[in-house]
Each structure stands twice: as structure tokens, then as C-alpha cells.
Write an enzyme that holds these catalytic residues in place. Structure first.
Site, PDB file in Angstrom:
ATOM      1  N   ASP A 165       0.837  -1.207   0.000  1.00 38.20           N
ATOM      2  CA  ASP A 165       0.000   0.000   0.000  1.00 38.20           C
ATOM      3  C   ASP A 165       0.875   1.261   0.000  1.00 38.20           C
ATOM      4  O   ASP A 165       2.042   1.223   0.393  1.00 38.20           O
ATOM      5  CB  ASP A 165      -0.911  -0.006   1.233  1.00 38.20           C
ATOM      6  CG  ASP A 165      -2.122   0.904   1.057  1.00 38.20           C
ATOM      7  OD1 ASP A 165      -2.401   1.324  -0.080  1.00 38.20           O
ATOM      8  OD2 ASP A 165      -2.793   1.186   2.066  1.00 38.20           O
TER       9      ASP A 165
ATOM     10  N   GLU B 123       2.769   4.799  -4.358  1.00 38.12           N
ATOM     11  CA  GLU B 123       2.944   5.775  -5.460  1.00 38.12           C
ATOM     12  C   GLU B 123       4.383   6.315  -5.550  1.00 38.12           C
ATOM     13  O   GLU B 123       4.808   6.526  -6.696  1.00 38.12           O
ATOM     14  CB  GLU B 123       1.949   6.933  -5.293  1.00 38.12           C
ATOM     15  CG  GLU B 123       0.493   6.561  -5.417  1.00 38.12           C
ATOM     16  CD  GLU B 123      -0.035   5.872  -4.164  1.00 38.12           C
ATOM     17  OE1 GLU B 123      -1.025   5.130  -4.287  1.00 38.12           O
ATOM     18  OE2 GLU B 123       0.536   6.071  -3.080  1.00 38.12           O
TER      19      GLU B 123
ATOM     20  N   ASP C 211      -8.861   4.380  -3.070  1.00 38.17           N
ATOM     21  CA  ASP C 211      -9.817   4.744  -2.026  1.00 38.17           C
ATOM     22  C   ASP C 211     -11.059   5.409  -2.610  1.00 38.17           C
ATOM     23  O   ASP C 211     -11.353   6.582  -2.384  1.00 38.17           O
ATOM     24  CB  ASP C 211      -9.146   5.680  -1.022  1.00 38.17           C
ATOM     25  CG  ASP C 211      -7.997   5.012  -0.295  1.00 38.17           C
ATOM     26  OD1 ASP C 211      -7.951   3.766  -0.272  1.00 38.17           O
ATOM     27  OD2 ASP C 211      -7.124   5.724   0.222  1.00 38.17           O
TER      28      ASP C 211
END
Length: 814
Positions: free
Chosen positions: A407, A410, A475
Site C-alpha cells: 500500500d 505511489e 480509495d
């Protein structure tokens, strides 16, 4: 205020004009010097550098510009070796032509420009080609007036993205709905309605201008990185994607359990809670194959714990015993990890001492604040960091962890002043998740070579699919708007190589509780790649905590997901060997104008057409059925002619699903988990249509868990064939293959025809007449039989098939 705004606009206009004039001047100044063929490549020397053309197949060519005095970084997108087939170069005083099978390039010497061709027809022309301006460099191409453009990675902008200037910078997009210009997984990829793909092999921060600044110009620009691109052209959409993934890499097969139901939330706080949730699924007769542990597995609180990478024993006192217990119930454990290590937490001192972090200008760990605390970032591009990180994954995998969730990759916060071993943050930003996935995948290949990894990540680069990455759409808001964006995201990412894009089923962000929304999202989930519920804790993500009516509907759909395992597993196999998509746009099979913009209906594999319900309270829905086939309603078996839009009445129990007439669909009996999947019982559903003379299908089967090496023979292939001649229908089912763990000695195969045009006059199995029963036996009686359901016009023919053999059923219709 207004004067200031006008001044800023004038300044921007002047800058853009100056930038454009500079680029044009560069192009006018570029002079052809020479051209030579080196093996199958072409090398063209120009006044400001060298252009190298590398064919990878008859449909794919790489183009690299090496500026004078510069060296390009290595490719991150391409894994295929250059083609060894014959290339031909021809030169005359005006033109150089370089041809490799069907793809070719024409270099006009004066004024210098380049035209790319497929089957000798131009499909793309460079406007000014390569440019190097102040702070950025890139390429400029010309666009046709009627050209539509898709791609750019994960966005919510509509299918046609022409007219947009897209930032290339992987960035979180919390709570997005029906418009999101920048998201977790941007890609420098363009897909044209002219059936070509243009992929810039550059992971730096940049922009992709799809005719926004100048309507007939496509421009890629970046702050640095590799100055190269890949061109792929074809005359069919499916072959275009297949050719693209042939060069950039194909997705390896997942374990069968990854196609099952996966339970997740943010998050499970204790070992007891995890075990109770799993038991509740079993008690409620809802299949389950995995459970995901969010950040509470390594800490009590949401903040202040990143970087421990160890079990928090207060809450999870016996993690290995817990995972063993879950496994005995058919449930696998997936753990979350993040690449951030908070200062003075967990393994910070060790990482600092070993120089595993991104650094500041003085070589010290670059420390900064973000949501979870004061942190450093692992430099995933350093070999030492990758090895250290893999050792953590290796330890927990050995202890029983079955899958990994990466997670915030990026990376979610990535300061521009941070330095990596191979460049600044801006120069390598979009490569971070790609390299992280490679770290885990390569680690499995080395230390667990027979295990198929499961790697959930939300950011990557071109070709990340070859590292087994399962991207999800981040999300998303728990709202109808959030649901409405999911088909577009999945279709776009699939065409760009990421066929396993999925979403947090039910929605992630916010506390909006709506049983109808939840039901519709989980119904859609059956017909998309990864079935995983996930949400913030305010509203339950799991169906076991919803009301009985909602639970009953969702249970039926999750069981359908398990019944479809043979079909879905075969889709997985097709994607791994030829890059075929799991979710396909309708325009792949129908060239009707306007279908390139269609994002409400799609194909699940070759056989299913799905139109999710994405509006609250909807009582009917328009569905376009592609031409070239009839389509049979999955729920009612009513047949419709293709090439028309129909209106489908809705109720909460189903969503519009149709099956392509003539399809042969392999299915199984539902099970509590794939650990008790029973391959000895196979259902083959034939969607009969008297107008279709011949139909073919196949099913791939292996042990569902072992990673097979190239050429390894441990699988079975079933071939299905149906032939209609007048009033006679013949269906043959044949298997051929090799031994593998769990291969049945024999199978009970049930051929079901749900849409037959009346009770048959006679039925033969391998030439022997069988009796048609009016009631179906509970168990196979030892010899073939048929069952006719007169209420539903449904025929079942049941027979036993030894491994490596087959059966032929002949039906004489009245």
C-alpha cells in the site's frame, strides 16, 4: 485580482508560444546524416543525436532517441528480446524505408520527419519528434482529426480522453467519484481509435497532452528519464492488446484461491476478531478464501507504527497458529506492508545504519511528515534495500503468509528533493511501485519457485503485470458515483496491460450506508477480476454483518462466483498465455460508431455480457447487445438478436447479464472455499442456438497452486465442440493433458442445455441411447442418463469420463 489573473494567463500563453517555437526550431534544425542497418535494427544518425529503431515483432517497434553526449537509462517497460526475423532497409536520395514484416518506418530526409506504417499504410506521423527544452524533454506527434484517444492510465474522464492534458504522476485520489484527473496509477500510454498503441518508456514525472494545447498534436514531456517509446499496431483490438503484452510482459497465473472471495477492512484489530470473522462466514454459508490484515497486524494504532514489519503480539499473540488454523478452514492470510519507516520506530535504526533510505543532498535519510508520522522512505531502487525488504517478506511467507498487499506505493508522499540511487524523486517517481512489485515477485521466484505469488498494489508502470501485480482502484468513495466509475477504470487499465484491475467492493471512503448500493457493487464484483470487499470501519465491508435480505442476495452471487471458477480460471490462463482480457470493451467485437465511448456494459471473457446497475432505485436499464450474435438472458434464458439496444426491467435480485449464443461454459459446484473445489464434477452449459452451425470452447485445469515453468507439462485441457445440422445437435467433450496433483481419474460431466427448443426425441451418448428421466437422481447411477425439465425447457445429460478421454452427446430434436 482580475488584472493579476489576466497577467498570469498572458505569461502562460507567451511561455507556451515560446516553447512551441523552440521545439519547431529544433525540428527545422535537425538534419539527416546517415542510416545503417545493424542486424535487425536501424540506426539513423541526425545532427543532434542517434535514433534507433528496434523491431520486436511484425506489429511492434521500439524507437529510442539518444541525444548527443547523453546516455538513456535502461528500459523498464520492455522485456521481449528484439525480433530475429529479417528486416529490410531501402535508401534513396530522399527517403529511408525500414520494414519488419507488417510494420515499417519511413524517414524523409529533408525536411526531416518520420512516418510509421502498418501494412504500408501510415498510422502515425511525428510532428517534431524528439525535443529537449528547458526543464523537460519528450516527443511530439500529429493527430488525425477524427482520432479518439484512450489510455493515460487510471483516470475517470470518459473513455475518449482526447482534449485532456494528463499529468503523469502516481498520486492518491481519496474519495473520488465520477471525475478524477489524476490517480494512483498513471501511465504514459496512448491507445488510438486507429488501432495503434504508443507507450513512452519513461517513468519520470511528466505530462501527456492529448490535443489539449494544440488539437492536432500529441505531446509527451518529462523532467528526465529514458527518451524512447514503443509502437504497436494491428487490425484487431484483441490482437493489439496481445501484441502489446507480448512485448511488455504477460501476467503469470494466480493460485486458484485468488479468484475466490477475499475479506478485508481497515482493519482487523486482533487475532480473535480475525478468527471470529472467518467463523461467521462459515456459519452464514458464505464462501471465503482469504482475509486481509491491514495495519493493525503490526501496531495497535493507525498512526505511529509504520516500519515495524513484525506482529504486534499484544493483539496477535499466536500469529503462526492463527494462520495454520485459518488455512485448515480454507482461508489464506494476506498482510499489508508499506515502504515507509517512521523515525525511531521498528527497523528505522537498522535501515539507517545500512543506508537503505532515500537521502537528502548530504546523504542522510530524507525525513518528512505525512499522515502516519515523521518518516523515511525505503530506496527500493537500491539492490541492498530490495534484498533487505525481501528478507522480511521471505520470513513471513515461510511462517504461513499466503499473499501480500503493498500500500501507499505511489509513493503517497514523495518530496521532490529526495534522492534515490538512480535519480531524483521526480525522475523515478512512477517506477517505484513497479520496482517494489518486482522485488516481491523475484524473491518468490528465487526462494519459493513453485508458489504463485499474490501481490496487491495500487501503483506501478508499463509492464507491472509481468510481476504478478493485482492493481485496485484505490480509495473510492462509498457512493453511487464511486461505483459508476469502476467499469471505465477497469476497461482502460485492461487495455493498457493491467487486466486484473478491481475495486474495493462496496466502496471504501466515507460512512454512507446503503444496502442497495452495497448489493449492486457486490453483484458487479462477480464479473470482474478480484472479488475483495474493503472499507473503512464505519460501515461493514463484509456481507456477514448486513441485514438478512442483503446477505441472502450477496450469498447467492458469491456462490455464483465459485460456480464460475472453471470459466474464470480458464480466462486467467488465456490472459497469461496470449494477453486476452478478462473485461473487454464492447467495441472489441462490434465496430458500431459510438461504442468506443461505452462504459456501462462490457464483456466478461468472450461469452458473458454484463451491465452493472449503478443508479439508486433504477427500475429498468438500456443495454446494447453487440451485432454478430444472438444473446441469451442468463437469468431467464430468453434470446435476443444482437445489434440492438433493449430495455431490461430491474429488480434487486439480479443485474443484466447475457450469454453469447452458442457458448460452451464450464462451471463447477459451489464450495465453501477453493480448498474443497471438486474437479471431479464438471458442468458444461451449452447455450443452444439453431442458427449457429458450430461452436467451440475450452477449459484449462491444473492443480491450482503450482507455478509451472515454461514447457512444464502438468495440466489438462478440455475442448468443447457443438455442431447443429438440421434437427440434430452434437456436443463433444474431450480432454487431453498430463498428470498433476489432484487430477481426477474420472469426472462426472453434466451437459446442460438451458435453452433447448423442446423435449428431444432421442439422445445418444457415444452412440448408445440413454433414457430420459423425469426426475434427476441425487447421485450418478453408474451409467449415462438424461433429465428433461419441462418447466424450464432445460436438458441435462450426465455421463462419466475417464481422464484423457471424452464423450459425445447426440440430441435428436423434434
Amino acid at each position: 485580482m482580475r488584472i493579476s489573473l489576466i497577467f498570469r494567463k498572458l505569461t502562460l500563453s507567451v511561455c507556451l508560444i515560446s516553447f512551441g517555437l523552440l521545439i519547431q526550431a529544433q525540428s527545422r534544425d535537425r538534419k539527416f546524416v546517415s542510416a545503417r542497418q545493424i542486424d535487425t535494427k536501424l540506426e539513423v544518425t541526425v545532427s543532434d543525436g542517434i535514433i534507433v529503431f528496434t523491431p520486436y515483432s511484425g506489429k511492434a517497434m521500439g524507437v529510442e532517441f539518444v541525444a548527443n553526449g547523453k546516455v538513456n537509462p535502461p528500459s523498464n517497460a520492455i522485456v521481449m528480446e528484439p525480433s530475429t526475423a529479417t528486416s529490410k532497409m531501402k535508401e534513396n536520395p530522399a527517403v529511408v524505408t525500414f520494414t519488419h514484416q507488417r510494420i515499417s518506418v519511413k524517414i524523409i530526409k529533408n525536411p526531416f520527419h518520420i512516418v510509421y506504417q502498418y501494412d504500408n499504410k501510415p498510422f502515425l506521423t511525428e510532428e517534431n519528434g524528439y525535443f529537449d527544452s528547458i526543464g523537460t524533454k519528450g516527443f511530439r506527434m500529429r493527430l488525425a482529426d477524427d482520432e479518439k484517444l484512450m489510455g493515460g492510465g487510471e483516470r475517470v474522464l470518459g473513455m475518449d480522453r482526447r482534449g485532456n492534458r494528463l499529468r503523469l504522476y502516481n498520486q492518491a485520489s481519496y474519495g473520488y467519484e465520477t471525475k478524477a484527473e489524476l490517480m494512483y496509477y498513471s501511465l504514459p500510454v496512448v491507445i488510438s481509435s486507429k488501432k495503434y498503441m504508443l507507450a513512452f518508456d519513461n517513468g519520470a514525472e511528466g505530462w501527456l497532452d492529448l490535443g489539449a494545447t494544440k488539437k492536432d498534436i500529441l505531446e509527451f514531456e518529462a523532467v528526465g528519464g529514458r527518451m524512447a517509446f514503443l509502437l504497436v499496431a494491428s487490425d484487431s483490438w484483441s490482437d493489439l492488446v496481445s501484441s502489446f503484452t507480448e512485448v511488455t510482459g504477460r501476467q503469470p497465473m494466480l493460485p486458484r484461491w485468488a479468484l475466490g472471495n477475499i475479506s478485508s477492512r481497515m482493519g482487523y484489530h486482533s487475532q480473535k476478531q480475525v478468527e471470529d470473522v472467518v467463523d461467521k462466514y462459515i456459519q452464514n454459508d458464505i464462501p471465503l478464501d482469504a482475509i486481509v490484515l491491514d495495519l493493525y497486524w503490526f501496531g495497535k494504532d493507525l498512526k505511529g507504527t509504520l516500519g515495524t514489519f513484525e506482529w504486534y503480539r499484544d493483539s496477535f499473540p499466536e500469529p503462526m497458529q492463527m494462520m495454520t488454523k485459518l488455512k485448515s478452514k480454507g482461508v489464506n492470510t494476506i498482510l499489508i506492508t508499506e515502504p515507509f519507516v517512521l523515525e525511531n520506530i521498528g527497523k528505522y535504526d537498522e535501515c539507517k545504519e545500512k543506508h537503505l533510505f532515500g537521502t537528502d543532498s548530504t546523504g542522510n535519510p530524507f525525513l518528512y511528515d505525512f499522515y502516519f508520522g515523521h518518516t523515511a522512505l525505503l530506496d527500493i531502487f537500491k539492490t541492498e534495500t530490495r534484498n533487505w525488504f525481501w528478507d522480511i517478506y521471505k520470513k513471513h511467507t515461510s511462517d504461513g503468509v499466503a499473499g501480500w498487499w503493498g500500500d501507499l506505493g505511489e509513493p503517497e508522499v514523495h518530496p521532490s528533493a529526495l534522492k534515490h540511487v538512480n535519480g531524483s524523486a521526480a525522475e523515478v517517481h512512477n517506477l517505484y511501485g513497479h520496482e517494489w512489485a518486482r522485488t516481491i515477485y523475484d524473491g518468490f521466484s528465487k526462494d519459493f519457485p513453485l508458489q504463485r505469488p499474490v501481490i496487491l498494489m495500487r501503483s506501478g508502470f508499463i509492464g507491472s503485470q509481468r510481476y504478478g501485480m493485482l492493481p485496485w482502484s484505490g480509495d473510492v468513495n462509498r457512493s453511487w458515483g464511486g461505483l459508476q466509475s469502476q467499469v471505465e477504470i477497469a476497461l482502460q487499465m485492461g487495455m493498457q496491460g493491467l487486466a486484473y484491475m478491481s475495486s474495493d467492493l462496496g466502496g471504501f471512503a466515507g460512512n454512507y450506508k446503503d444496502a442497495e448500493l452495497y448489493t449492486r457493487w457486490l453483484q458487479y464484483g462477480v464479473f470482474q477480476p478480484v472479488y475483495r470487499t474493503h472499507a473503512q470501519e464505519e460501515v461493514p465491508a463484509e456481507p456477514i454483518f448486513w441485514d438478512e435480505a442483503t446477505k441472502n442476495i450477496v450469498r447467492r452471487f458469491i456462490k455464483l462466483r465459485y460456480e464460475m471458477l472453471p470459466y474464470n480460471y480458464t480466462l486467467m490462463h488465456g490472459n497469461s498465455v496470449n494477453g486476452s482480457l478478462l473485461m473487454q470493451p464492447l467495441f472489441f467485437i462490434d465496430d458500431k460508431p459510438g461504442l468506443l465511448d461505452e462504459k456501462s456494459t462490457y464483456l466478461w471473457g468472450e461469452s458473458f455480457l454484463v451491465s452493472p446497475v449503478v443508479s439508486k432505485g433504477a427500475t429498468e436499464q438500456k443495454v446494447y447487445l453487440p451485432k454478430g450474435s444472438n444473446w441469451i438472458d442468463f437469468w431467464t434464458n430468453k434470446s435476443y438478436t444482437g445489434g440492438q439496444e433493449i430495455v431490461v426491467p430491474l429488480d434487486i435480485n439480479t443485474i443484466p447479464v447475457f450469454v453469447k449464443a452458442g457458448s460452451l461454459i464450464p462451471m463447477a459446484n459451489s464450495a465453501q472455499s477453493t480448498s474443497v473445489y471438486d474437479p471431479s464434477n464438471l458442468n458444461v452449459i451449452y447455450y443452444f442456438d439453431p442458427l449457429i452451425a458450430e461452436s467451440r470452447g475450452y477449459m484449462y485445469e491444473d492443480d491450482g497452486e503450482t507455478k509451472l515453468t515454461s514447457g512444464q507439462k502438468a495440466y489438462e485441457m478440455f475442448e468443447f465442440f457443438a455442431l447443429n445440422e438440421g434437427k440434430q445437435t452434437t456436443v463433444s467433450i474431450n480432454s487431453k493433458g498430463f498428470e498433476y496433483k489432484g487430477r481426477p481419474e474420472k469426472r462426472i460431466i453434466t451437459l446442460t442445455i438451458p435453452s433447448l427448443d423442446g423435449k428431444p426425441e432421442k439422445i445418444l451418448v457415444d452412440g448408445m441411447k440413454v433414457k430420459v428421466k423425469s426426475t434427476q437422481p441425487e447421485n450418478y447411477p453408474g451409467k449415462p442418463y438424461a433429465f428433461w425439465d419441462k418447466n424450464q425447457n432445460k436438458l441435462k445429460v450426465v455421463s462419466e469420463v475417464a481422464k484423457g478421454s471424452g464423450k459425445t452427446v447426440t440430441i435428436f430434436r423434434k
